[in-house]
Design a protein around this motif. Structure first.
Motif, short mmCIF file in Angstrom:
data_model
loop_
_atom_site.label_atom_id
_atom_site.label_comp_id
_atom_site.label_asym_id
_atom_site.label_seq_id
_atom_site.Cartn_x
_atom_site.Cartn_y
_atom_site.Cartn_z
N ARG A 123 2.03 64.29 58.83
CA ARG A 123 1.90 65.21 59.97
C ARG A 123 2.23 64.53 61.29
N GLY A 124 2.54 63.25 61.26
CA GLY A 124 2.85 62.51 62.46
C GLY A 124 1.68 61.72 63.01
N GLY A 125 0.59 61.65 62.26
CA GLY A 125 -0.59 60.91 62.70
C GLY A 125 -0.66 59.53 62.09
N GLU A 126 -1.88 58.98 62.07
CA GLU A 126 -2.08 57.64 61.53
C GLU A 126 -2.05 57.66 60.00
N ALA A 127 -1.77 56.50 59.43
CA ALA A 127 -1.92 56.34 57.99
C ALA A 127 -3.40 56.49 57.64
N ALA A 128 -3.70 57.38 56.71
CA ALA A 128 -5.10 57.65 56.38
C ALA A 128 -5.32 57.49 54.88
N THR A 129 -6.57 57.24 54.52
CA THR A 129 -6.94 57.33 53.11
C THR A 129 -7.47 58.73 52.88
N GLU A 130 -7.12 59.32 51.73
CA GLU A 130 -7.61 60.67 51.46
C GLU A 130 -8.09 60.78 50.02
N ILE A 131 -9.07 61.65 49.85
CA ILE A 131 -9.68 61.91 48.55
C ILE A 131 -9.73 63.41 48.34
#
Length: 211
Positions: free
Chosen positions: A122-130
């Motif tokens: 989406r153009g944001g930060e690298a995130a961890t997702e579950i």
């Protein structure tokens, strides 16, 4: 305290909180993304490689029986937070055994992806997702729920935060009595709603959709 679960219990407690809305649980599917640009340290990367080489087969529950998947059998799919269908690989974590012990669900599987997170796409930060998808029965009918968690400070930060929350629970700093001496898993120390509320306060985005 033994917290070798995914993100030190975040996935298990996300699933258990969703499971509260069910009278019986038939299946639990967990999926997680570790972003390729996640600021995880070299020691964590080396440890993940070590775990994969030491235990190449992934523990799952199928029809109420333990199974071990490897090779093509370990290949799977899961839908990311932003709706992409991603190629994934079954992964062994303590979450699988913990969730079977608590819910009795006959089918449980955890899939892992190393790729672009929904946040970064989406153009944001690298995130961890579950992502947790549960199927079961409630009020005499079939019910499905999908819960998601995104944390934009990365896997190491979410793991550290989850450890702190479990330690706070063990010490009685969450309005509950301190834990008696013994060996505890994260789900035995913390109320799932309290745990998720604390993650939200630290910046996690958590949502649930049921039908």
């Amino acid at each position: 305290m033994l917290a070798s679960h995914w993100m030190a219990g975040a996935a298990t407690l996300l699933a258990l909180n969703s499971a509260k809305g069910f009278e019986s649980v038939r299946s639990i599917r967990l999926g997680a993304i570790v972003d390729e640009q996640d600021p995880v340290g070299p020691a964590a990367i080396e440890d993940m490689k070590r775990v994969h080489s030491a235990a190449p087969a992934a523990l799952v529950f199928e029809g109420g029986r333990r199974g071990w998947l490897s090779g093509d059998a370990a290949k799977g799919k899961f839908t990311s937070v932003d709706g992409r269908s991603l190629d994934a690989t079954a992964f062994s974590t303590f979450d699988t055994a913990s969730l079977h012990a608590v819910t009795g669900a006959p089918d449980i599987r955890f899939d892992l992806v190393n790729g672009e997170s929904s946040s970064r796409r989406r153009g944001g930060e690298a995130a961890t997702e579950i992502v947790v998808e549960i199927e079961g029965e409630a009020d005499g009918r079939m019910k499905n729920s999908r819960s998601t968690l995104e944390f934009k400070q990365g896997t190491a930060s979410l793991t550290g935060l989850s450890i702190v929350l479990s330690l706070a629970s063990a010490l009685g700093l969450n309005d509950r009595p301190p834990a008696r001496p013994g060996l505890y898993l994260p789900e035995l120390l913390s109320d799932s709603q309290w745990f998720l509320d604390e993650l939200r306060s630290a910046g996690a985005t958590i949502s649930e959709d049921s039908k």
